[in-house]
Design an enzyme around this catalytic site. Structure first.
Site, mmCIF file in Angstrom:
data_model
loop_
_atom_site.group_PDB
_atom_site.id
_atom_site.type_symbol
_atom_site.label_atom_id
_atom_site.label_comp_id
_atom_site.label_asym_id
_atom_site.label_seq_id
_atom_site.Cartn_x
_atom_site.Cartn_y
_atom_site.Cartn_z
ATOM 1 N N GLY A 9 41.637 30.049 42.966
ATOM 2 C CA GLY A 9 40.619 31.094 42.896
ATOM 3 C C GLY A 9 40.897 32.083 41.788
ATOM 4 O O GLY A 9 41.991 32.639 41.694
ATOM 5 N N GLY A 43 39.193 35.047 41.058
ATOM 6 C CA GLY A 43 38.516 36.329 41.196
ATOM 7 C C GLY A 43 39.442 37.477 40.841
ATOM 8 O O GLY A 43 40.401 37.327 40.082
ATOM 9 N N PHE A 44 39.181 38.650 41.414
ATOM 10 C CA PHE A 44 39.981 39.835 41.103
ATOM 11 C C PHE A 44 41.464 39.598 41.379
ATOM 12 O O PHE A 44 42.330 39.906 40.559
ATOM 13 C CB PHE A 44 39.506 41.033 41.939
ATOM 14 N N GLY A 45 41.781 39.060 42.566
ATOM 15 C CA GLY A 45 43.174 38.877 42.929
ATOM 16 C C GLY A 45 43.874 37.829 42.094
ATOM 17 O O GLY A 45 44.964 38.059 41.563
ATOM 18 N N GLU A 67 22.040 48.019 47.183
ATOM 19 C CA GLU A 67 21.830 47.953 45.736
ATOM 20 C C GLU A 67 20.691 47.004 45.380
ATOM 21 O O GLU A 67 19.893 47.293 44.472
ATOM 22 C CB GLU A 67 23.141 47.554 45.064
ATOM 23 N N ASP A 102 40.142 38.718 49.835
ATOM 24 C CA ASP A 102 39.255 38.570 50.990
ATOM 25 C C ASP A 102 39.747 37.537 51.991
ATOM 26 O O ASP A 102 39.410 37.607 53.176
ATOM 27 C CB ASP A 102 37.849 38.166 50.520
ATOM 28 N N ALA A 133 37.082 44.860 46.143
ATOM 29 C CA ALA A 133 37.744 44.457 44.905
ATOM 30 C C ALA A 133 39.112 45.115 44.765
ATOM 31 O O ALA A 133 40.079 44.474 44.341
ATOM 32 C CB ALA A 133 36.858 44.796 43.711
ATOM 33 N N GLN A 134 39.213 46.394 45.112
ATOM 34 C CA GLN A 134 40.474 47.105 44.921
ATOM 35 C C GLN A 134 41.613 46.517 45.755
ATOM 36 O O GLN A 134 42.763 46.498 45.319
ATOM 37 C CB GLN A 134 40.303 48.597 45.240
#
Length: 426
Positions: A12, A14-16, A172, A302, A320-321
């Site tokens: 993966g 993503g952010f991590g 949003e 996540d 995300a953080q």
């Protein structure tokens, strides 16, 4: 003597996953392979702007191979994880086998339909770039059909939009659609003026943006209501049949467009014992992100469920953080392991939460009960999201598109792009 580098496989990007890899760039102790089913990284918080035609998909995406080309110890592999063989320290991908010394799951989450098959089959998800492009195509095609429909009920079904889920994404999307209907669609589709189509935002809770402050919840409710969004709280979507969105109150909304943002769930992989999974299919992890019951297997973001912090007894929020901080700390702990130093447990530092509602409208909660709304919060949201994009190219293109949209209250990116069906692709 120079010891052989450890083979670190990250599932993966993503952010991590990306932050973990970049923190170990050019480190001789690790040979890193990042595996992802896409060949690009993308920025999930701005998916909805691609879906509504305010950004191009290239604004929020960046190819992994270009991102890692400068680092000799980081490699990318396009593939999808099928199963893990813990005894052999290997993983089975859809295109081969890969061995590891350390395996890190950074697989994020997928849409949760809570077992409702009609919704799974007919609602519009919005979890990745493909979903966003598909949503844009669907909504634009239905608007075009509405311009030539002579049946008022059919036209209403084509134009009504129901958004399920009152979290940041649902808020949003609803705000962006409201802005489109106010500023853009009347210019492009004058024949649709006065049709009375609505945007509905449905959530089962008592408030929108449940994790945020009461001030943010109230400000968001008022702003969306003023923008014309019809908000239904303490209400759940129970089914979606024959162009009717059926609510828990018994009400039915005539619509072909149900946008599903109501929940996410982690993914289950073969070879990981059932005892290593917790609520929402997240992998149970110790304070150092090691999967409980596994050797040399870790989980971040996540898909990770840590309960050692008393402030988060049910696990950290899927934000995300959290992913970024866990990725960076795990990299530091891998370095510590290589050097024989003690490891540090994860402690989440809450940097705040924000959501944009529309043009000049947003809410922002910072630590120590600091709250902003309106233009200031909107400007903070723009700045934080702009600097969080992965490359200067993405930042410049996104800033340009935002400036055009702000000045002209419009954006010219509403294209219907039809990819070939899978069976026609080579």
């Amino acid at each position: 003597m120079q010891k052989d580098p450890k083979r670190l496989v990250i599932i993966g990007g993503g952010f991590g996953g990306v932050n973990l890899a970049l923190q170990l760039k050019n480190n001789p102790d690790f040979q890193i392979t990042l595996v992802d089913k896409n060949n690009y990284n993308f920025f999930p918080p701005l998916i909805y702007q691609v879906a509504t035609g305010f950004l191009e998909n290239s604004n929020i995406s960046y190819p992994y191979r270009k991102l890692f080309r400068k680092y000799s110890n980081i490699h990318f592999r396009l593939g999808e994880l099928l199963s893990v063989d813990p005894a052999a320290h290997s993983i089975q991908l859809n295109n081969g086998i890969c061995t590891y010394d350390y395996l890190v799951f950074a697989t994020g989450a997928e849409t949760n339909y809570f077992g409702m098959e009609n919704i799974r089959n007919h609602a519009i998800p919005m979890k990745n770039v493909s979903d966003a492009l598909e949503m844009r195509n669907i909504l634009l095609k239905r608007i075009e059909l509405a311009t030539i429909s002579t049946d008022p009920l059919e036209r209403k079904k084509l134009l009504n939009v129901v958004v399920a889920g009152g979290g940041p994404t649902g808020v949003e999307v609803s705000g962006m659609l409201a802005d489109l209907r106010k500023h853009s669609l009347p210019k492009d589709y004058p024949e649709l003026r006065g049709t009375g189509a609505g945007i509905y935002l449905v959530d089962g809770g008592e408030h929108l943006l449940a994790p945020m402050s009461a001030a943010s919840q109230n400000d968001t409710f008022d702003a969306l209501k003023k923008a014309g969004v019809i908000i239904k709280l303490k209400t759940q979507v129970k089914d979606f049949v024959n162009d009717e969105v059926i609510l828990s109150t018994g009400e039915k909304i005539e619509s072909k467009n149900l946008i599903w943002t109501a929940g996410v769930t982690a993914m289950v992989f073969g070879g990981i014992p059932a005892s290593s999974y917790g609520r929402a299919k997240r992998m149970l992890a110790d304070p150092f992100n090691k999967v409980i019951g596994m050797e040399d297997v870790y989980a971040i973001g996540d898909t990770s469920l840590q309960t050692h912090e008393k402030e988060y007894p049910n696990g950290h929020p899927q934000l995300a953080q959290v992913s970024i901080q866990q990725g960076k700390l795990l990299a530091a702990n891998f370095k510590a392991m290589a050097e024989g130093k003690p490891l540090k447990p994860f402690q989440y530092k809450d940097l705040g939460t924000m959501a944009v509602i529309g043009r000049n409208r947003a809410v922002c909660d910072l630590p120590h009960h600091i709250h902003f709304k309106g233009f200031i919060a909107w400007f903070l949201w723009l700045f934080v999201h702009l600097v969080s994009l992965i490359s200067y190219r993405n930042r410049i293109k996104t800033l340009y598109n935002w400036m055009v949209a702000y000045i002209y209250k419009d954006q010219s990116l509403r294209f219907i792009v039809r990819p070939r069906p899978d069976d026609e692709n080579p």
